[in-house]
Design a protein around this motif. Structure first.
Motif, PDB file in Angstrom:
ATOM      1  N   ILE A 137     -13.318   3.188  -6.929  1.00  0.00           N
ATOM      2  CA  ILE A 137     -12.597   2.730  -8.121  1.00  0.00           C
ATOM      3  C   ILE A 137     -11.229   3.407  -8.199  1.00  0.00           C
ATOM      4  N   TRP A 138     -11.167   4.718  -7.914  1.00  0.00           N
ATOM      5  CA  TRP A 138      -9.905   5.444  -7.952  1.00  0.00           C
ATOM      6  C   TRP A 138      -8.918   4.881  -6.933  1.00  0.00           C
ATOM      7  N   THR A 139      -9.415   4.564  -5.734  1.00  0.00           N
ATOM      8  CA  THR A 139      -8.547   4.011  -4.698  1.00  0.00           C
ATOM      9  C   THR A 139      -8.026   2.641  -5.102  1.00  0.00           C
ATOM     10  N   LYS A 140      -8.895   1.814  -5.673  1.00  0.00           N
ATOM     11  CA  LYS A 140      -8.495   0.476  -6.081  1.00  0.00           C
ATOM     12  C   LYS A 140      -7.442   0.519  -7.197  1.00  0.00           C
ATOM     13  N   ILE A 141      -7.647   1.366  -8.192  1.00  0.00           N
ATOM     14  CA  ILE A 141      -6.696   1.473  -9.298  1.00  0.00           C
ATOM     15  C   ILE A 141      -5.369   2.044  -8.808  1.00  0.00           C
ATOM     16  N   SER A 142      -5.413   3.078  -7.976  1.00  0.00           N
ATOM     17  CA  SER A 142      -4.181   3.681  -7.456  1.00  0.00           C
ATOM     18  C   SER A 142      -3.419   2.690  -6.590  1.00  0.00           C
ATOM     19  N   PHE A 143      -4.136   1.956  -5.746  1.00  0.00           N
ATOM     20  CA  PHE A 143      -3.490   0.974  -4.884  1.00  0.00           C
ATOM     21  C   PHE A 143      -2.847  -0.135  -5.720  1.00  0.00           C
ATOM     22  N   PHE A 144      -3.532  -0.586  -6.763  1.00  0.00           N
ATOM     23  CA  PHE A 144      -3.000  -1.625  -7.637  1.00  0.00           C
ATOM     24  C   PHE A 144      -1.732  -1.139  -8.352  1.00  0.00           C
ATOM     25  N   PHE A 145      -1.757   0.078  -8.874  1.00  0.00           N
ATOM     26  CA  PHE A 145      -0.605   0.620  -9.596  1.00  0.00           C
ATOM     27  C   PHE A 145       0.587   0.804  -8.666  1.00  0.00           C
ATOM     28  N   ILE A 146       0.353   1.332  -7.476  1.00  0.00           N
ATOM     29  CA  ILE A 146       1.443   1.541  -6.528  1.00  0.00           C
ATOM     30  C   ILE A 146       1.975   0.204  -6.020  1.00  0.00           C
ATOM     31  N   CYS A 147       1.122  -0.801  -5.871  1.00  0.00           N
ATOM     32  CA  CYS A 147       1.602  -2.130  -5.474  1.00  0.00           C
ATOM     33  C   CYS A 147       2.514  -2.732  -6.534  1.00  0.00           C
ATOM     34  N   ILE A 148       2.190  -2.536  -7.805  1.00  0.00           N
ATOM     35  CA  ILE A 148       3.062  -3.025  -8.881  1.00  0.00           C
ATOM     36  C   ILE A 148       4.413  -2.325  -8.814  1.00  0.00           C
ATOM     37  N   LEU A 149       4.409  -1.007  -8.577  1.00  0.00           N
ATOM     38  CA  LEU A 149       5.669  -0.275  -8.458  1.00  0.00           C
ATOM     39  C   LEU A 149       6.479  -0.756  -7.263  1.00  0.00           C
ATOM     40  N   LEU A 150       5.812  -1.004  -6.143  1.00  0.00           N
ATOM     41  CA  LEU A 150       6.523  -1.462  -4.953  1.00  0.00           C
ATOM     42  C   LEU A 150       7.059  -2.879  -5.135  1.00  0.00           C
ATOM     43  N   MET A 151       6.330  -3.735  -5.842  1.00  0.00           N
ATOM     44  CA  MET A 151       6.852  -5.082  -6.110  1.00  0.00           C
ATOM     45  C   MET A 151       8.092  -5.021  -7.002  1.00  0.00           C
ATOM     46  N   GLY A 152       8.093  -4.114  -7.994  1.00  0.00           N
ATOM     47  CA  GLY A 152       9.275  -3.945  -8.836  1.00  0.00           C
ATOM     48  C   GLY A 152      10.456  -3.419  -8.033  1.00  0.00           C
ATOM     49  N   LEU A 153      10.193  -2.462  -7.153  1.00  0.00           N
ATOM     50  CA  LEU A 153      11.256  -1.930  -6.307  1.00  0.00           C
ATOM     51  C   LEU A 153      11.795  -2.995  -5.366  1.00  0.00           C
ATOM     52  N   TYR A 154      10.907  -3.823  -4.788  1.00  0.00           N
ATOM     53  CA  TYR A 154      11.350  -4.900  -3.911  1.00  0.00           C
ATOM     54  C   TYR A 154      12.188  -5.932  -4.675  1.00  0.00           C
ATOM     55  N   HIS A 155      11.783  -6.238  -5.907  1.00  0.00           N
ATOM     56  CA  HIS A 155      12.540  -7.191  -6.718  1.00  0.00           C
ATOM     57  C   HIS A 155      13.946  -6.656  -7.013  1.00  0.00           C
ATOM     58  N   GLU A 156      14.043  -5.370  -7.353  1.00  0.00           N
ATOM     59  CA  GLU A 156      15.355  -4.789  -7.625  1.00  0.00           C
ATOM     60  C   GLU A 156      16.193  -4.730  -6.352  1.00  0.00           C
ATOM     61  N   TRP A 157      15.572  -4.445  -5.225  1.00  0.00           N
ATOM     62  CA  TRP A 157      16.296  -4.420  -3.961  1.00  0.00           C
ATOM     63  C   TRP A 157      16.746  -5.832  -3.584  1.00  0.00           C
TER      64      TRP A 157
END
Length: 117
Positions: free
Chosen positions: A88-108
């Motif tokens: 569960i910890w891995t799934k939640i962490s992966f989901f949160f970091i994916c959201i951050l990376l999608m935001g960073l990709y959008h800004e880039w």
């Protein structure tokens, strides 16, 4: 209940009266030429004190603040590792970091991270 209503009305009336009196009795002038002019050690300013503000700089600071808050949200995830299931910890962490990376990709992708256009 009625006594509370009377007290609240009385408090509102007193506070409005005090604000009204402070506006009337204050000696501030809003259109004073000396107060609205820039002050440079007693000399006349060499250039305009009202320089234009860079909108791109403002956007970079907003992006920095957003990612700074997101980093502050990542720190508790590290402490949760002791108390939760690893899957569960891995799934939640992966989901949160994916959201951050999608935001960073959008800004880039929108060229918001480039200082020069």
């Amino acid at each position: 209940m009625l006594l509370m209503l009377y007290f609240s009305i009385l408090i509102i009336l007193i506070s409005n009266f005090m604000m009204f009196m402070s506006i009337i009795l204050s000696k501030k002038t809003f259109m004073d030429r000396e107060k609205s002019s820039p002050f440079e050690c007693g000399f006349d300013p060499k250039s305009s004190a009202r320089i234009p503000f860079s909108l791109h700089f403002f956007l970079i600071t907003v992006i920095f603040l957003i990612f700074d808050v997101e980093i502050a949200l990542i720190f508790p995830i590290i402490n949760l590792f002791k108390f939760t299931n690893f899957f569960i910890w891995t799934k939640i962490s992966f989901f949160f970091i994916c959201i951050l990376l999608m935001g960073l990709y959008h800004e880039w992708n929108q060229n918001m991270l480039n200082w020069t256009n």
